[in-house]
Design a protein around this motif. Structure first.
Motif, PDB file in Angstrom:
ATOM      1  N   PHE A  23       6.976   7.969 -37.934  1.00 29.42           N
ATOM      2  CA  PHE A  23       6.227   7.071 -37.054  1.00 29.42           C
ATOM      3  C   PHE A  23       6.957   6.962 -35.727  1.00 29.42           C
ATOM      4  N   LYS A  24       6.272   7.292 -34.635  1.00 27.75           N
ATOM      5  CA  LYS A  24       6.921   7.233 -33.323  1.00 27.75           C
ATOM      6  C   LYS A  24       6.825   5.814 -32.760  1.00 27.75           C
ATOM      7  N   ALA A  25       7.928   5.079 -32.855  1.00 30.12           N
ATOM      8  CA  ALA A  25       7.958   3.704 -32.337  1.00 30.12           C
ATOM      9  C   ALA A  25       7.981   3.710 -30.812  1.00 30.12           C
ATOM     10  N   VAL A  26       8.661   4.712 -30.247  1.00 34.39           N
ATOM     11  CA  VAL A  26       8.648   4.945 -28.803  1.00 34.39           C
ATOM     12  C   VAL A  26       8.335   6.427 -28.631  1.00 34.39           C
ATOM     13  N   ASP A  27       7.367   6.713 -27.765  1.00 34.97           N
ATOM     14  CA  ASP A  27       6.821   8.061 -27.718  1.00 34.97           C
ATOM     15  C   ASP A  27       6.827   8.632 -26.300  1.00 34.97           C
ATOM     16  N   ASP A  28       7.826   9.456 -25.999  1.00 37.04           N
ATOM     17  CA  ASP A  28       7.893  10.184 -24.729  1.00 37.04           C
ATOM     18  C   ASP A  28       7.804   9.247 -23.523  1.00 37.04           C
ATOM     19  N   LEU A  29       8.654   8.229 -23.520  1.00 33.33           N
ATOM     20  CA  LEU A  29       8.597   7.195 -22.481  1.00 33.33           C
ATOM     21  C   LEU A  29       9.452   7.550 -21.269  1.00 33.33           C
ATOM     22  N   VAL A  38      13.367  -6.974 -10.853  1.00 34.29           N
ATOM     23  CA  VAL A  38      13.067  -7.615 -12.134  1.00 34.29           C
ATOM     24  C   VAL A  38      11.857  -6.881 -12.710  1.00 34.29           C
ATOM     25  N   ARG A  39      12.088  -6.111 -13.765  1.00 34.36           N
ATOM     26  CA  ARG A  39      10.993  -5.373 -14.410  1.00 34.36           C
ATOM     27  C   ARG A  39      10.618  -6.090 -15.705  1.00 34.36           C
ATOM     28  N   VAL A  40       9.331  -6.332 -15.877  1.00 34.72           N
ATOM     29  CA  VAL A  40       8.893  -6.966 -17.115  1.00 34.72           C
ATOM     30  C   VAL A  40       8.087  -5.969 -17.928  1.00 34.72           C
ATOM     31  N   VAL A  41       8.429  -5.857 -19.215  1.00 34.09           N
ATOM     32  CA  VAL A  41       7.706  -4.979 -20.125  1.00 34.09           C
ATOM     33  C   VAL A  41       6.813  -5.850 -20.998  1.00 34.09           C
ATOM     34  N   ILE A  42       5.522  -5.562 -20.975  1.00 33.76           N
ATOM     35  CA  ILE A  42       4.576  -6.317 -21.798  1.00 33.76           C
ATOM     36  C   ILE A  42       3.818  -5.346 -22.705  1.00 33.76           C
ATOM     37  N   GLY A  43       3.091  -5.901 -23.651  1.00 35.40           N
ATOM     38  CA  GLY A  43       2.308  -5.061 -24.559  1.00 35.40           C
ATOM     39  C   GLY A  43       2.116  -5.783 -25.870  1.00 35.40           C
ATOM     40  N   PRO A  44       1.111  -5.368 -26.645  1.00 36.65           N
ATOM     41  CA  PRO A  44       0.844  -6.032 -27.922  1.00 36.65           C
ATOM     42  C   PRO A  44       2.017  -5.872 -28.888  1.00 36.65           C
ATOM     43  N   ASN A  45       2.032  -6.671 -29.939  1.00 37.43           N
ATOM     44  CA  ASN A  45       3.071  -6.538 -30.967  1.00 37.43           C
ATOM     45  C   ASN A  45       3.041  -5.127 -31.521  1.00 37.43           C
ATOM     46  N   GLY A  46       4.242  -4.572 -31.764  1.00 44.17           N
ATOM     47  CA  GLY A  46       4.300  -3.211 -32.300  1.00 44.17           C
ATOM     48  C   GLY A  46       4.188  -2.147 -31.230  1.00 44.17           C
ATOM     49  N   ALA A  47       4.220  -2.568 -29.947  1.00 45.86           N
ATOM     50  CA  ALA A  47       4.096  -1.588 -28.853  1.00 45.86           C
ATOM     51  C   ALA A  47       5.400  -0.825 -28.618  1.00 45.86           C
ATOM     52  N   GLY A  48       6.508  -1.333 -29.196  1.00 51.57           N
ATOM     53  CA  GLY A  48       7.794  -0.645 -29.017  1.00 51.57           C
ATOM     54  C   GLY A  48       8.708  -1.291 -27.991  1.00 51.57           C
ATOM     55  N   LYS A  49       8.367  -2.510 -27.573  1.00 54.44           N
ATOM     56  CA  LYS A  49       9.127  -3.153 -26.488  1.00 54.44           C
ATOM     57  C   LYS A  49      10.588  -3.405 -26.864  1.00 54.44           C
ATOM     58  N   THR A  50      10.806  -4.096 -27.987  1.00 56.71           N
ATOM     59  CA  THR A  50      12.181  -4.402 -28.396  1.00 56.71           C
ATOM     60  C   THR A  50      12.936  -3.119 -28.739  1.00 56.71           C
ATOM     61  N   THR A  51      12.227  -2.144 -29.308  1.00 55.44           N
ATOM     62  CA  THR A  51      12.872  -0.862 -29.643  1.00 55.44           C
ATOM     63  C   THR A  51      13.435  -0.187 -28.391  1.00 55.44           C
ATOM     64  N   VAL A  52      12.730  -0.324 -27.258  1.00 49.47           N
ATOM     65  CA  VAL A  52      13.226   0.264 -26.004  1.00 49.47           C
ATOM     66  C   VAL A  52      14.574  -0.363 -25.636  1.00 49.47           C
ATOM     67  N   LEU A  53      14.681  -1.694 -25.766  1.00 49.00           N
ATOM     68  CA  LEU A  53      15.963  -2.353 -25.476  1.00 49.00           C
ATOM     69  C   LEU A  53      17.036  -1.900 -26.469  1.00 49.00           C
ATOM     70  N   ASP A  54      16.650  -1.766 -27.743  1.00 48.97           N
ATOM     71  CA  ASP A  54      17.591  -1.300 -28.773  1.00 48.97           C
ATOM     72  C   ASP A  54      18.128   0.093 -28.431  1.00 48.97           C
ATOM     73  N   LEU A  55      17.262   0.942 -27.894  1.00 52.35           N
ATOM     74  CA  LEU A  55      17.662   2.307 -27.529  1.00 52.35           C
ATOM     75  C   LEU A  55      18.608   2.295 -26.328  1.00 52.35           C
ATOM     76  N   GLN A 225       1.567   1.269 -28.429  1.00 50.82           N
ATOM     77  CA  GLN A 225       1.902   2.262 -29.460  1.00 50.82           C
ATOM     78  C   GLN A 225       3.021   3.199 -29.012  1.00 50.82           C
ATOM     79  N   GLY A 226       4.035   2.588 -28.380  1.00 56.34           N
ATOM     80  CA  GLY A 226       5.214   3.354 -27.989  1.00 56.34           C
ATOM     81  C   GLY A 226       5.071   4.203 -26.746  1.00 56.34           C
ATOM     82  N   LYS A 227       3.867   4.186 -26.158  1.00 55.12           N
ATOM     83  CA  LYS A 227       3.619   4.998 -24.962  1.00 55.12           C
ATOM     84  C   LYS A 227       3.434   4.090 -23.739  1.00 55.12           C
ATOM     85  N   LEU A 228       3.686   4.664 -22.566  1.00 54.19           N
ATOM     86  CA  LEU A 228       3.431   3.952 -21.319  1.00 54.19           C
ATOM     87  C   LEU A 228       1.930   3.931 -21.066  1.00 54.19           C
TER      88      LEU A 228
END
Length: 250
Positions: A23-29, A38-55, A225-228
């Protein structure tokens, strides 16, 4: 010859992908962050937002792609080296030392205290005291320096944690839902704080509160879904049909 050249982004994320069991949590971002932004990342739950910070902070390892921070490839670095390189990360739940005072919490975060023996032979120098007082003022806690952290309001605890990161003077500050659970006035103060601390550094924020996003964002990135899905000013993003369909319409 064109003498005008754009300054290099502080952070360049290219082709970033992470798969968990296929499952691609973040996909070719791709994501580029400038200084003073100040950049804000938004998106529905499961969009991969926190995973991007983890990466970015090395908590999760990328399957593919590159994260360049001031010429260093973070995908090859250990978490503590990423912190030393100038990346500060605040998680959703504040991790402060409740039994210690505001002063002590900030003092412990001073970089000199980080080395193995540093914490043991730590001198409370004039330099440290000045830095603690300066940061306490920035985070609206100057009058609470000698109060234990457990007595702070929820919002003040969030500010204290931001202060603990500021003690290390990171060049990139990442905040996961910083105003969750805050009062209206605390949100306004937090917006003011983030605008101020983005001077000379970059701030990357994940947030759901659209009013707050509008008040702080230089630029908004929408993930789905992990994509921009879209990127641009808050107005442009809010009026984007794709964004309304997958996110704002709900």
């Amino acid at each position: 010859m064109n003498s005008f050249h754009m300054p290099k982004p502080v952070l360049s994320v290219e082709g970033l992908t992470v798969s968990f069991d296929g499952f691609k949590a973040v996909d070719d971002l791709n994501l580029y962050l400038d200084r003073n932004e100040v950049r804000v990342v938004i998106g529905p739950n499961g969009a991969g937002k926190t995973t991007v910070l983890d990466l970015i902070c090395g908590k999760t390892r990328a399957t593919a792609g590159k994260i360049d921070f001031n010429g260093k490839d973070l995908t090859k670095m250990a978490e503590y080296d990423i912190v030393r390189a100038g990346v500060g990360r605040k998680f959703q739940n504040p991790s402060i030392y409740e039994a210690l005072t505001v002063f002590e919490n900030l003092e412990m975060s001073y970089p000199a205290g980080r080395k193995v023996f540093g914490a043991l032979f730590f001198k409370r120098s004039a330099e440290v005291i000045a830095r603690v007082e300066q940061v306490a003022e920035e985070i609206f806690l100057k009058d609470f320096l000698h109060q234990t952290a457990d007595l702070l309001s929820h919002g003040q605890k969030q500010w204290l944690e931001i202060g603990m990161l500021l003690m290390q003077d990171p060049e990139l500050l990442m905040l996961d839902e910083p105003v969750a659970g805050m009062s209206v006035s605390e949100r306004q103060q937090t917006a003011e704080l983030l605008k101020r601390i983005s001077q000379g550094r970059s701030v990357l924020v994940i947030e759901h509160d659209m009013e707050f996003v509008k008040s702080i964002a230089s630029k908004v990135t929408v993930l789905h879904q992990g994509k921009l899905l879209a990127e641009g000013s808050m107005d442009a993003v809010q009026s984007n049909p794709k964004v309304i369909e997958v996110y704002l319409g709900h």
